[in-house]
Each structure stands twice: as structure tokens, then as C-alpha cells.
Write a protein that holds these residues in place. Structure first.
Motif, PDB file in Angstrom:
ATOM      1  N   GLY A 119       0.835  -1.200   0.000  1.00 14.42           N
ATOM      2  CA  GLY A 119       0.000   0.000   0.000  1.00 14.42           C
ATOM      3  C   GLY A 119       0.863   1.241   0.000  1.00 14.42           C
ATOM      4  N   GLU A 401       2.641  -8.763  -0.643  1.00 16.84           N
ATOM      5  CA  GLU A 401       1.268  -8.362  -0.901  1.00 16.84           C
ATOM      6  C   GLU A 401       0.366  -9.579  -1.076  1.00 16.84           C
ATOM      7  OE1 GLU A 401       1.308  -4.045  -3.018  1.00 16.84           O
ATOM      8  OE2 GLU A 401       1.692  -5.740  -4.337  1.00 16.84           O
ATOM      9  N   GLN A 405      -3.992  -7.550  -3.645  1.00 17.56           N
ATOM     10  CA  GLN A 405      -3.126  -6.379  -3.783  1.00 17.56           C
ATOM     11  C   GLN A 405      -2.212  -6.499  -4.994  1.00 17.56           C
ATOM     12  OE1 GLN A 405      -1.538  -6.718   0.201  1.00 17.56           O
ATOM     13  NE2 GLN A 405      -2.505  -4.816   0.832  1.00 17.56           N
ATOM     14  N   SER A 406      -1.808  -7.734  -5.320  1.00 17.03           N
ATOM     15  CA  SER A 406      -0.916  -7.955  -6.462  1.00 17.03           C
ATOM     16  C   SER A 406      -1.633  -7.796  -7.792  1.00 17.03           C
ATOM     17  CB  SER A 406      -0.310  -9.362  -6.405  1.00 17.03           C
ATOM     18  OG  SER A 406       0.478  -9.534  -5.266  1.00 17.03           O
ATOM     19  N   CYS A 408      -5.016  -6.525  -8.265  1.00 16.69           N
ATOM     20  CA  CYS A 408      -6.115  -5.554  -8.364  1.00 16.69           C
ATOM     21  C   CYS A 408      -5.658  -4.153  -7.970  1.00 16.69           C
ATOM     22  CB  CYS A 408      -7.282  -5.981  -7.466  1.00 16.69           C
ATOM     23  SG  CYS A 408      -7.880  -7.651  -7.789  1.00 16.69           S
ATOM     24  N   GLU A 409      -6.530  -3.188  -8.226  1.00 14.54           N
ATOM     25  CA  GLU A 409      -6.303  -1.824  -7.775  1.00 14.54           C
ATOM     26  C   GLU A 409      -7.654  -1.252  -7.362  1.00 14.54           C
ATOM     27  OE1 GLU A 409      -6.527   0.659 -11.951  1.00 14.54           O
ATOM     28  OE2 GLU A 409      -4.584  -0.085 -11.311  1.00 14.54           O
ATOM     29  N   PRO A 410      -7.651  -0.168  -6.557  1.00 12.68           N
ATOM     30  CA  PRO A 410      -8.931   0.386  -6.103  1.00 12.68           C
ATOM     31  C   PRO A 410      -9.812   0.792  -7.285  1.00 12.68           C
ATOM     32  CG  PRO A 410      -7.120   1.323  -4.846  1.00 12.68           C
ATOM     33  CD  PRO A 410      -6.507   0.547  -5.964  1.00 12.68           C
ATOM     34  N   GLY A 416     -12.411   2.462  -4.076  1.00 15.52           N
ATOM     35  CA  GLY A 416     -12.097   1.364  -3.175  1.00 15.52           C
ATOM     36  C   GLY A 416     -13.099   1.156  -2.060  1.00 15.52           C
TER      37      GLY A 416
END
Length: 492
Positions: A119, A401, A405-406, A408-410, A416
Motif C-alpha cells: 500500500g 502483498e 493487492q498484487s 487488483c487496484e482500487p 475502493g
């Protein structure tokens, strides 16, 4: 024909490498490494202390990375002994030194990345370097021989410890890895000499190199996977790239020739992950809801500070009493939760909300099942007793991560949050904005909205627009824009 129990599938292209570990035909671990943002765990840097924070007993280190790295006093005042697989015997000192007594601003320091940036947080680093080889982990500044907890035979433990202790130089330490079991003295000596030479080359770079600067970079994902995961319990390792397969063969030839026959070059026309059903399993692993065989389900909600797991009976109604139904669902959920934590690589604080159980014996049963299931997880975990409300609090070591997290993205629409404004809420925002515009604007107004909102404003919500047109005696023309999100609108 032998049934494949465990296999490693590697899919690679010029931009990305993906590794899937499959057990009994089911995806259990997933790793991805993209060339443009390759992981840095294990990398060694020559850095400089830029800020000391006595209140947090930590310091920030400029190691030449995108964000300053975080160095806790426990990673300076003594080795932290926080290795999942290896029982290295290193313990934190009883009374930690103060960070302000150990490092000063402007001081040069050699550090190794222990945890990836996650993050907005920078990497966590330690000043106690360890270099992993195939059979051993070399600890240049710690004079001790330790051994993996997973080697259970006391006779074998003593044999390996005696070999390493007899070969090592004073002042140097080694951890004997699980894969070292059964290795002869010459194989161990070869690995040891390689690691010592590597360390000497790092020291030379430190003397001559700039500050900040990289001194050592960990192996790429393919070779790291072979070094750390490919062992006698793996039935086969399949790679879909001829070039990558050649690199793998070369590495295996040098360090583990006995496993060469288990290396395979994939020759199928279909994508290797599609052929093994991995793409579908990965898609499922990004969903919040996971169905249980009984018809119950679990909801996995990952937040920044913790992960909440909610267990529900769903469609399952059972055949006997409600207590039996609840217990069966909770026990089934235990196995699935542990599997999902490993697959998704979820770390940090985890709260599991089991279905309420009236009997203390049932709660104890579920707690013991969870404790037993977690023994198969390599990541270090710690769980607290189940509460009367059926809640379990636990932690799982986070070193990289999570899958989400690896990959995807908000969401750019909801930022988010997982929610967006409803159509009626947006409609009333538009109503107020139009009213303000009509008070001072021209007689004709154009309203640009998403296609869905345009349909809503011309249909069910048409009286809202009509009210404004009558009140201000001005015409509103609604124009749908394909690229607009539901919350977006523009008034001209």
C-alpha cells in the motif's frame, strides 16, 4: 499410473511470470512477478539513515527505493528470529536498545528488505543480512548453526548440525533448510562455499559503491521458486517457455540434479494456466463470497488494517438440530478459511466470525479444528481462544502483498469503498445543481449524464426535471455519455 499430488506450473512471457502451486488438483499458492515492478524482498542495499523516531523506536532509511524504508529497533539491536520455516534459535534481546543509541541521522547502513512495500507503506528492512542458498541460509554476522523445525529426525538433525559446524568459519552462522535433509557433506560444502563467495562480493560492492545503492538482488521468480519450493515432494514442475525451461535445467543441473527428471517443458497449444484450470480458480480467489459444499458460504472482506471473515449457513438447513447444522457449517468453514488465507496470502490481523454456537464444547471443537488446520500453513500464525459470540482473532505473518493487492487496484468509481451513490441520490445531487445553474444561467441547459442515469431521468425520475423546468421556465436537454460513470454529470 502415478497420481500427481503436487505440481508447480510456471507461465512466463517477456513482461510477467506467474507461478501456481497445485496440490491434489487444486490451486493452493500463487505468485506473480512483473518485470516493471519486480519484488525487492531479500535485496540488499547500502543506505543512509534520514530520520530517527524515538517515539516509534524506529528509523527511516533512504535505500534508493521509491519510498523510504522502515527500520525498527528490533532489526538493529538483535536478530529477530522471525523465519517461518527455519528454527534458527535467534531470539530478541530481553531489553531492546533504544533506536537513538543505535543509529544516527546521516549514518550509512547496509540493510536487507524483509517485507515488500505494501500500500502506502515503505519496505521493512533489517541490518541483519541472511543469504539463502539451496540447502543453507548464510548469516554472516551471527555465529550459530540452526536447523529447520521440519526436519523431525533427531539423528538427522545431529548429523547435519555436526557437518555444518565442522565446515563453517568462526563468526559466521548458518540455518540448515528443510531441503538439506539427506544431503551429503560435499553437497553441503559446495552450497556453503558459494554463499561465502557471494557475501564477499557484496562487501566489495559496499566499499566501492555509491550511497544509496543496490548491493545484491534476489533471484527472479522462476529460479527462486525452484530453489525454495521445488523438492522431492513435488511430482513435477512444468514451464511453458523454452528459454525459461533452459534456465531451469541449468540451475537444477548444478544444485539438484536428482530432480531433473521432474522438469517438463509444456508443449500444448492451449495456454498452460487454462489447460490446468488455474485461470478459473484465480478468478474465484478474487471474489468476496466463497461457497461451501454444504450450501453455506464465507465472506472475505479485506481492509487496510485487518481482514474480516464471516461464516454463514446460506442454503444449508441440515437434517437434524440447528446446533448440528451450525457446527457442521463452522467445521467446514475452518478448512476453507485456512485454504483461502494461504491461497490469497492474507496477512496481518484476521477476525473470523463463526456462526454463534450455544455449546462450549462446540466452540472448543471448532477452535481445535482451526488450530490443527493452521499447522499445514508455512506462514507463522497466532490464534486466540474463540469467544462466546463465535469470534476468533488471529494473526498471520505478512511478508508480501496479498493476491488481491498484487492483481487488483482500487475501483476508480468508488475509490475502493465497494459502493457508489444510488441513482436517486445522484438524481437529487443533479436536482440541486440544476437549480443553482438555472437561477443565473441561460434559458437552455444541457445535462450530460451516464446512459443509465439518462434513462432514469427520462423515465421514473422525469417529474424531477419537469418540476425544475416549470419553476424556472427553462429547458433541460438530457444527453447520455457512454464514458460517464453513474455518479458523474456535467451541466452546460
Amino acid at each position: 499410473m502415478k497420481t500427481v499430488k503436487k505440481e508447480i506450473i510456471i507461465n512466463t512471457n517477456p513482461f510477467e511470470t506467474r507461478v501456481a502451486v497445485v496440490e491434489q488438483g487444486r490451486l493452493v499458492e500463487f505468485y506473480v512477478e512483473r518485470v516493471k515492478d519486480r519484488g525487492i524482498t531479500g535485496n540488499i542495499y547500502k543506505g543512509r539513515i534520514v530520520r530517527v523516531l524515538p517515539g516509534m523506536q524506529s528509523a527511516f532509511v533512504d535505500a534508493g527505493l521509491a519510498r523510504t524504508a522502515f527500520l525498527h529497533v528490533s532489526d538493529v539491536g538483535g536478530p529477530d528470529g522471525d523465519d517461518d520455516d527455519e528454527d534458527d534459535g535467534r531470539k530478541r534481546p530481553a531489553h531492546l536498545q533504544r533506536i537513538q543509541d543505535v543509529v544516527k541521522e546521516g549514518q550509512e547502513i547496509m540493510v536487507q528488505v524483509a517485507k515488500e512495500p505494501i500500500g502506502t507503506k515503505g519496505a521493512r528492512v533489517t541490518s541483519y543480512v541472511s543469504l539463502p542458498g539451496r540447502h543453507l541460509v548464510f548469516m554472516p554476522s551471527y555465529d550459530k548453526v540452526s536447523i529447520s523445525r521440519r526436519i523431525s529426525s533427531e539423528k538427522e538433525r545431529k548429523r547435519l548440525r555436526d557437518i555444518v559446524a565442522g565446515l563453517k568459519s568462526p563468526g559466521h552462522g548458518f540455518i540448515i533448510r528443510t531441503v538439506c535433509e539427506g544431503m551429503d557433506k560435499e553437497e553441503i560444502r559446495s552450497d556453503m562455499e558459494f554463499l561465502v563467495r557471494l557475501w564477499q562480493s557484496i562487501l566489495k560492492k559496499k566499499e566501492k559503491g555509491p550511497t544509496p545503492g543496490a548491493l545484491y538482488e534476489e533471484l527472479d521468480l522462476t529460479i527462486r521458486t525452484i530453489r525454495d519450493i521445488f523438492s522431492s515432494d513435488v511430482d513435477r514442475l512444468v514451464i511453458d517457455s523454452k528459454a525459461e525451461y533452459g534456465r531451469a535445467v541449468k540451475f537444477v543441473d548444478e544444485f539438484m540434479p536428482g530432480l531433473k527428471s521432474r522438469l517438463e517443458l509444456y508443449g500444448g497449444d492451449e495456454d498452460i494456466f487454462d489447460a490446468h484450470g488455474i485461470e478459473i480458480e484465480m478468478t474465484d480467489a478474487l471474489e468476496k463470497k466463497v461457497w461451501l459444499r454444504s450450501g453455506g458460504h464465507i465472506i472475505i472482506d479485506q481492509m487496510e488494517a485487518l481482514t474480516a471473515v464471516d461464516v454463514n449457513t446460506g442454503k444449508y438447513v441440515g437434517k437434524r438440530s440447528s446446533d448440528d447444522t451450525i457446527l457442521k457449517t463452522n467445521l467446514e468453514a475452518v478448512a476453507e478459511v485456512v485454504y483461502q488465507l494461504r491461497l490469497r496470502n492474507i496477512g496481518g490481523i484476521i477476525v473470523i466470525d463463526f456462526i454463534d454456537m450455544g455449546k462450549a464444547a462446540d466452540r472448543e471443537n471448532v477452535y481445535n479444528a482451526l488450530k490443527e488446520a493452521l499447522k499445514t500453513d508455512k506462514a507463522r500464525t497466532n490464534i486466540l481462544k474463540i469467544s462466546e459470540l463465535g469470534i476468533v482473532e488471529m494473526t498471520r505473518k505478512r511478508s508480501r502483498e496479498s493476491m488481491a493487492q498484487s492483481l487488483c487496484e482500487p475501483c476508480p468509481y468508488c475509490d475502493g469503498n465497494g459502493q457508489i451513490k444510488g441513482r436517486d441520490t445522484v438524481m437529487m445531487d443533479i436536482y440541486r445543481e440544476l437549480a443553482r445553474a438555472m437561477k443565473a444561467g441561460p434559458k437552455k441547459i444541457e445535462l450530460y449524464v451516464s446512459p443509465g442515469m439518462a434513462e432514469h431521468l427520462r423515465g421514473e425520475a422525469a417529474p424531477v426535471i419537469e418540476d425544475l423546468e416549470k419553476r424556472f421556465r427553462k429547458k433541460v436537454t438530457i444527453k447520455p455519455e457512454e464514458s460517464f460513470h453513474q455518479e458523474r454529470y456535467e451541466i452546460e
